[in-house]
Each structure stands twice: as C-alpha cells, then as structure tokens.
Motif scaffolding. Structure first.
Motif, mmCIF file in Angstrom:
data_model
loop_
_atom_site.group_PDB
_atom_site.id
_atom_site.type_symbol
_atom_site.label_atom_id
_atom_site.label_comp_id
_atom_site.label_asym_id
_atom_site.label_seq_id
_atom_site.Cartn_x
_atom_site.Cartn_y
_atom_site.Cartn_z
ATOM 1 N N GLY A 235 21.569 10.632 -45.226
ATOM 2 C CA GLY A 235 22.405 9.459 -45.000
ATOM 3 C C GLY A 235 21.829 8.535 -43.949
ATOM 4 O O GLY A 235 22.569 7.879 -43.217
ATOM 5 N N THR A 236 20.482 8.458 -43.902
ATOM 6 C CA THR A 236 19.814 7.723 -42.828
ATOM 7 C C THR A 236 18.758 6.783 -43.386
ATOM 8 O O THR A 236 18.086 7.087 -44.379
ATOM 9 C CB THR A 236 19.134 8.704 -41.855
ATOM 10 O OG1 THR A 236 20.117 9.572 -41.303
ATOM 11 C CG2 THR A 236 18.431 7.971 -40.716
ATOM 12 N N LEU A 237 18.604 5.641 -42.739
ATOM 13 C CA LEU A 237 17.517 4.720 -43.009
ATOM 14 C C LEU A 237 16.756 4.512 -41.709
ATOM 15 O O LEU A 237 17.352 4.198 -40.673
ATOM 16 C CB LEU A 237 18.042 3.390 -43.539
ATOM 17 C CG LEU A 237 17.001 2.335 -43.942
ATOM 18 C CD1 LEU A 237 17.513 1.520 -45.126
ATOM 19 C CD2 LEU A 237 16.653 1.411 -42.787
ATOM 20 N N ARG A 238 15.445 4.710 -41.745
ATOM 21 C CA ARG A 238 14.592 4.514 -40.572
ATOM 22 C C ARG A 238 13.825 3.220 -40.749
ATOM 23 O O ARG A 238 13.315 2.936 -41.826
ATOM 24 C CB ARG A 238 13.655 5.710 -40.394
ATOM 25 C CG ARG A 238 14.399 7.027 -40.282
ATOM 26 C CD ARG A 238 13.470 8.232 -40.207
ATOM 27 N NE ARG A 238 14.261 9.469 -40.244
ATOM 28 C CZ ARG A 238 14.557 10.131 -41.361
ATOM 29 N NH1 ARG A 238 14.079 9.695 -42.518
ATOM 30 N NH2 ARG A 238 15.303 11.217 -41.310
ATOM 31 N N TYR A 239 13.691 2.457 -39.648
ATOM 32 C CA TYR A 239 13.178 1.092 -39.776
ATOM 33 C C TYR A 239 12.373 0.698 -38.554
ATOM 34 O O TYR A 239 12.745 1.009 -37.413
ATOM 35 C CB TYR A 239 14.347 0.125 -39.961
ATOM 36 C CG TYR A 239 13.968 -1.316 -40.122
ATOM 37 C CD1 TYR A 239 13.627 -1.826 -41.371
ATOM 38 C CD2 TYR A 239 13.962 -2.183 -39.031
ATOM 39 C CE1 TYR A 239 13.283 -3.161 -41.534
ATOM 40 C CE2 TYR A 239 13.626 -3.517 -39.179
ATOM 41 C CZ TYR A 239 13.280 -4.002 -40.434
ATOM 42 O OH TYR A 239 12.950 -5.317 -40.580
ATOM 43 N N ALA A 240 11.265 0.008 -38.793
ATOM 44 C CA ALA A 240 10.469 -0.581 -37.712
ATOM 45 C C ALA A 240 9.918 -1.901 -38.208
ATOM 46 O O ALA A 240 9.354 -1.969 -39.313
ATOM 47 C CB ALA A 240 9.332 0.350 -37.303
ATOM 48 N N GLY A 241 10.073 -2.961 -37.406
ATOM 49 C CA GLY A 241 9.620 -4.273 -37.846
ATOM 50 C C GLY A 241 9.041 -5.101 -36.725
ATOM 51 O O GLY A 241 9.395 -4.926 -35.550
ATOM 52 N N GLY A 253 32.357 -4.201 -50.496
ATOM 53 C CA GLY A 253 33.412 -4.618 -49.583
ATOM 54 C C GLY A 253 32.957 -5.681 -48.612
ATOM 55 O O GLY A 253 33.724 -6.105 -47.748
ATOM 56 N N GLY A 254 31.694 -6.126 -48.764
ATOM 57 C CA GLY A 254 31.213 -7.222 -47.939
ATOM 58 C C GLY A 254 30.619 -6.823 -46.615
ATOM 59 O O GLY A 254 30.170 -7.680 -45.844
ATOM 60 N N ARG A 255 30.613 -5.519 -46.310
ATOM 61 C CA ARG A 255 30.055 -5.104 -45.020
ATOM 62 C C ARG A 255 28.538 -5.195 -45.048
ATOM 63 O O ARG A 255 27.883 -4.774 -45.989
ATOM 64 C CB ARG A 255 30.490 -3.681 -44.679
ATOM 65 C CG ARG A 255 31.969 -3.554 -44.329
ATOM 66 C CD ARG A 255 32.316 -2.134 -43.956
ATOM 67 N NE ARG A 255 32.240 -1.244 -45.107
ATOM 68 C CZ ARG A 255 31.678 -0.052 -45.083
ATOM 69 N NH1 ARG A 255 31.090 0.385 -43.985
ATOM 70 N NH2 ARG A 255 31.679 0.710 -46.166
ATOM 71 N N ARG A 256 27.969 -5.758 -43.975
ATOM 72 C CA ARG A 256 26.528 -5.879 -43.834
ATOM 73 C C ARG A 256 26.132 -5.463 -42.416
ATOM 74 O O ARG A 256 26.855 -5.712 -41.463
ATOM 75 C CB ARG A 256 26.068 -7.323 -44.067
ATOM 76 C CG ARG A 256 26.269 -7.833 -45.460
ATOM 77 C CD ARG A 256 25.844 -9.288 -45.572
ATOM 78 N NE ARG A 256 24.488 -9.510 -45.080
ATOM 79 C CZ ARG A 256 23.897 -10.703 -45.037
ATOM 80 N NH1 ARG A 256 24.548 -11.767 -45.457
ATOM 81 N NH2 ARG A 256 22.661 -10.830 -44.581
ATOM 82 N N ARG A 257 24.969 -4.846 -42.313
ATOM 83 C CA ARG A 257 24.451 -4.491 -41.001
ATOM 84 C C ARG A 257 22.998 -4.937 -40.912
ATOM 85 O O ARG A 257 22.155 -4.506 -41.699
ATOM 86 C CB ARG A 257 24.544 -2.992 -40.754
ATOM 87 C CG ARG A 257 23.977 -2.590 -39.392
ATOM 88 C CD ARG A 257 24.407 -1.214 -38.986
ATOM 89 N NE ARG A 257 24.036 -0.937 -37.609
ATOM 90 C CZ ARG A 257 24.488 0.101 -36.906
ATOM 91 N NH1 ARG A 257 25.327 0.954 -37.477
ATOM 92 N NH2 ARG A 257 24.120 0.281 -35.660
ATOM 93 N N GLY A 258 22.713 -5.836 -39.985
ATOM 94 C CA GLY A 258 21.357 -6.309 -39.787
ATOM 95 C C GLY A 258 20.521 -5.280 -39.036
ATOM 96 O O GLY A 258 21.016 -4.591 -38.136
ATOM 97 N N LEU A 259 19.254 -5.158 -39.405
ATOM 98 C CA LEU A 259 18.341 -4.237 -38.763
ATOM 99 C C LEU A 259 17.464 -4.991 -37.771
ATOM 100 O O LEU A 259 17.169 -6.178 -37.958
ATOM 101 C CB LEU A 259 17.474 -3.529 -39.810
ATOM 102 C CG LEU A 259 18.215 -2.956 -41.030
ATOM 103 C CD1 LEU A 259 17.252 -2.147 -41.895
ATOM 104 C CD2 LEU A 259 19.405 -2.111 -40.605
ATOM 105 N N VAL A 260 17.022 -4.308 -36.728
ATOM 106 C CA VAL A 260 16.323 -4.952 -35.616
ATOM 107 C C VAL A 260 14.819 -4.955 -35.849
ATOM 108 O O VAL A 260 14.195 -3.904 -36.020
ATOM 109 C CB VAL A 260 16.639 -4.237 -34.286
ATOM 110 C CG1 VAL A 260 15.808 -4.829 -33.155
ATOM 111 C CG2 VAL A 260 18.124 -4.323 -33.977
ATOM 112 N N PRO A 279 22.797 4.287 -40.336
ATOM 113 C CA PRO A 279 23.495 4.989 -41.422
ATOM 114 C C PRO A 279 23.170 4.332 -42.754
ATOM 115 O O PRO A 279 23.058 3.108 -42.861
ATOM 116 C CB PRO A 279 24.982 4.801 -41.060
ATOM 117 C CG PRO A 279 25.003 4.409 -39.621
ATOM 118 C CD PRO A 279 23.731 3.676 -39.368
ATOM 119 N N PHE A 280 22.998 5.157 -43.782
ATOM 120 C CA PHE A 280 22.729 4.639 -45.126
ATOM 121 C C PHE A 280 23.553 5.471 -46.098
ATOM 122 O O PHE A 280 23.117 6.493 -46.608
ATOM 123 C CB PHE A 280 21.242 4.729 -45.454
ATOM 124 C CG PHE A 280 20.845 3.919 -46.652
ATOM 125 C CD1 PHE A 280 20.771 2.536 -46.582
ATOM 126 C CD2 PHE A 280 20.542 4.533 -47.857
ATOM 127 C CE1 PHE A 280 20.404 1.779 -47.686
ATOM 128 C CE2 PHE A 280 20.183 3.795 -48.967
ATOM 129 C CZ PHE A 280 20.113 2.412 -48.887
#
Length: 337
Positions: A235-241, A253-260, A279-280
């Motif tokens: 249930g996880t998303l890992r991110y690097a940018g 339901g319209g929920r959005r979460r921006g990643l850093v 969380p994913f």
C-alpha cells in the motif's frame, strides 16, 4: 529524422482532410513493414488506420492521431491513438457495433476497427470528445499494461524533449518521467540519456535510481525528472524527483495528493535527492506529467475514465490539459493486482 522511420516516441498527425488520412495510412504501413508485422497484419493495420482517420475527417473537431511502435516480451506491434475534442459519443459500446451509425465522433466503422485490432480501448463523453487507442500485434496481444504514457512535441517541433519509461526489474515496478531542458533535438537527447540510464539502473529504490540518472547525464544539457515505485501489496508508493515534474496520487471521490519534487537539474549541479513514501490504496492512480501540462485536471470531471487503460487516461488528460507552446508528457500508473 528519417521520414520513413517512425521513432519510438511516435509521430503525431493533424487529421482534418483526406490527404492527412492518406498520409497516416501510408506511415502505418511503413511502420508495419519496419516492425515486420507480416503482410496480413500490416493489411489489417492499414484498415484500422483508414477507418480511424476517415472518422476523424468526417466527424471530429480538432482531430489528431499518434502513430507509434509498442514492444512487449520480445515482440513489436503498432499503436494508434485517435484524439478529438467533440462531439463525443453517449455510448461507446453501442457505437462499436457493426452497422451502427451516429453523428458522434468515431461512430461509423468502429466495429471494423475493433475486429482488426489485437487490443482496443477508448473513452468518450458527449460534448467533450473521444480518445480511442488501438494496437495491432503480429500474434496475440500482451496483457494490458499497468502503466503507460503519451508525449507530444510543442507546435513546430518534430521531436519532444519530454519522455517517459516503465520497467519491472527484480520485482520492482518503476516509472520515469523526464523533461529535457529546452526544446528540440538537444532536449530530446537529454531525455534519451535518462531513458537509457533508467533501463540499465540497479534494482534499487527511486532515490538511488535518480542519483544513477544524474551521474549518467553529465554529458547532456540536463533534465527535470522523477522516478516512482509502486508497491500495492504494501500500500505504498515511493517517489524521488528533481525539478518541475508534477506527480499526483488520485483516488475516487476527488481526493488528490501531490508528491514532492526537490529543486535541481539531473546531470548538472549537485542536486539534493530525497525519497518520500506515500500511501497508495487500492483503486488509486498515479499521474505524472511535465510542465507542458497544466495542473488543473481532476479525474472526477471524467466519470468512468479511471477504469480505462492508462494509455487512454494519459491521452485524455494530455488533450485537455496539455499546452501547445511546450513539449508535454503524461504518464498514468495503477495497481496491477
């Protein structure tokens, strides 16, 4: 660029006249020969191209089509993605039936397209337009992909400095979106270097992969880029940018979460690279895009779109949120289990 060779990122056509439709059909046939589809499947591909473009000419507003190669499990096929802004169809399934005729976009001949294709998917809304993606493979089509993207160069350029890639390596499901600095061939070369480095990167977390890309791109003008890894079992998303890549986890339901993403240019300076976990949940979609796409979209504006193939979702968002004065790229990924 050799006009007789279709690059991996594909070629976009504006399809507003019968001459443009003929150009698409001829290019599709050349690509079929280039990929060695065989005479029978290349002929099927020509039918698909002719039907798609005919409907764009007759019924579409601002019709365009992307022609590109697709590859999976050691074989290659051809994908066509037809896009328009209206008038759309109330029921895409009904419009796909043989003999059905409608004044809606892509209504006539859609049944013939589906019959000849190895795989197809689409999305249409009355008054908003249609996106229809078709693939023709020499044998059985691969299983639908869990992630895919669409790129488009800015108006007047033949190549895009934006790019994306998808890989599964030692159990890690990872995606990359890259925006080479500037436009044209040098920006495209920077993104090409990122794609090559991504495909050969170690089986490591996104932060480590981004560092690898940075070291591999020092000979280029550099790029903004981001790497994400989906782990639906955890249930996880890992991110690097680094730089101005926008990434969002969207759920119903319209929920959005921006990643850093942190400031920096891969290939230059000494950027700070940090990896973040998010969380994913089941049913969530990851949407990543370059700054050639405005961040004003919402999947809730497109009922049912989230259940369509990632290619179709990406093409729809690019159509409606992409800008013509810049290269543009959209990638969509979701859980595969």
């Amino acid at each position: 660029m050799n006009p007789d060779v279709v690059p991996d990122r594909g070629i976009w056509f504006r399809v507003e006249s019968s001459s443009a439709a003929s150009a698409v059909r001829r290019a599709a046939e050349r690509l079929g020969d280039q990929l060695r589809l065989g005479d029978t499947r290349t002929a099927d591909l020509a039918i698909v191209a002719a039907e798609l473009t005919s409907n764009l000419v007759k019924h579409a507003d601002e019709g365009s089509l992307l022609l590109r190669p697709v590859r999976s499990a050691g074989q290659a096929g051809v994908e066509l993605v037809a896009v328009d802004t209206g008038p759309g169809m109330a029921d895409l399934t009904v419009s796909s039936r043989d003999g059905h005729s409608t004044t809606g976009t892509l209504g006539i001949g859609l049944g013939a397209i589906v019959r000849q294709a190895s795989w197809s998917d689409g999305y249409s809304r009355t008054g908003r337009g249609t996106v229809f993606a078709v693939q023709v493979w020499p044998t059985t089509a691969p299983l639908p992909t869990w992630a895919d993207g669409i790129t488009r160069p800015l108006s007047g350029e033949s190549v895009s400095g934006d790019a994306y890639a998808v890989r599964v390596f030692e159990g890690r499901h990872q995606v990359l979106v890259c925006d080479g600095l500037g436009h044209g061939p040098l920006a495209s070369a920077a993104s090409d270097a990122a794609l090559t480095a991504f495909r050969t990167a170690p089986a490591a977390s996104p932060g480590v992969v981004v560092q690898h890309l940075h070291r591999s791109m020092s000979h280029t003008r550099g790029a903004a880029l981001a790497v994400a890894e989906l782990d639906p079992e955890a249930g996880t998303l890992r991110y690097a940018g680094l730089g101005n890549i926008t990434a969002t986890v969207a759920v119903e339901g319209g929920r959005r979460r921006g990643l850093v993403s942190l400031p920096g240019i891969a290939g230059h300076q000494r950027p700070t690279v940090r990896e973040y976990d998010y969380p994913f949940e089941r049913g969530a979609s990851l949407v990543m895009h370059s700054d050639g796409v405005v961040d004003r979209w919402s999947l809730d504006d497109y009922p049912g779109l989230a259940s369509r193939a990632p290619t179709v979702v990406a093409a729809t968002l690019l159509r409606d949120a992409g800008v013509r004065r810049d290269d543009a790229c959209v990638l969509v990924a979701r859980s595969w289990s």
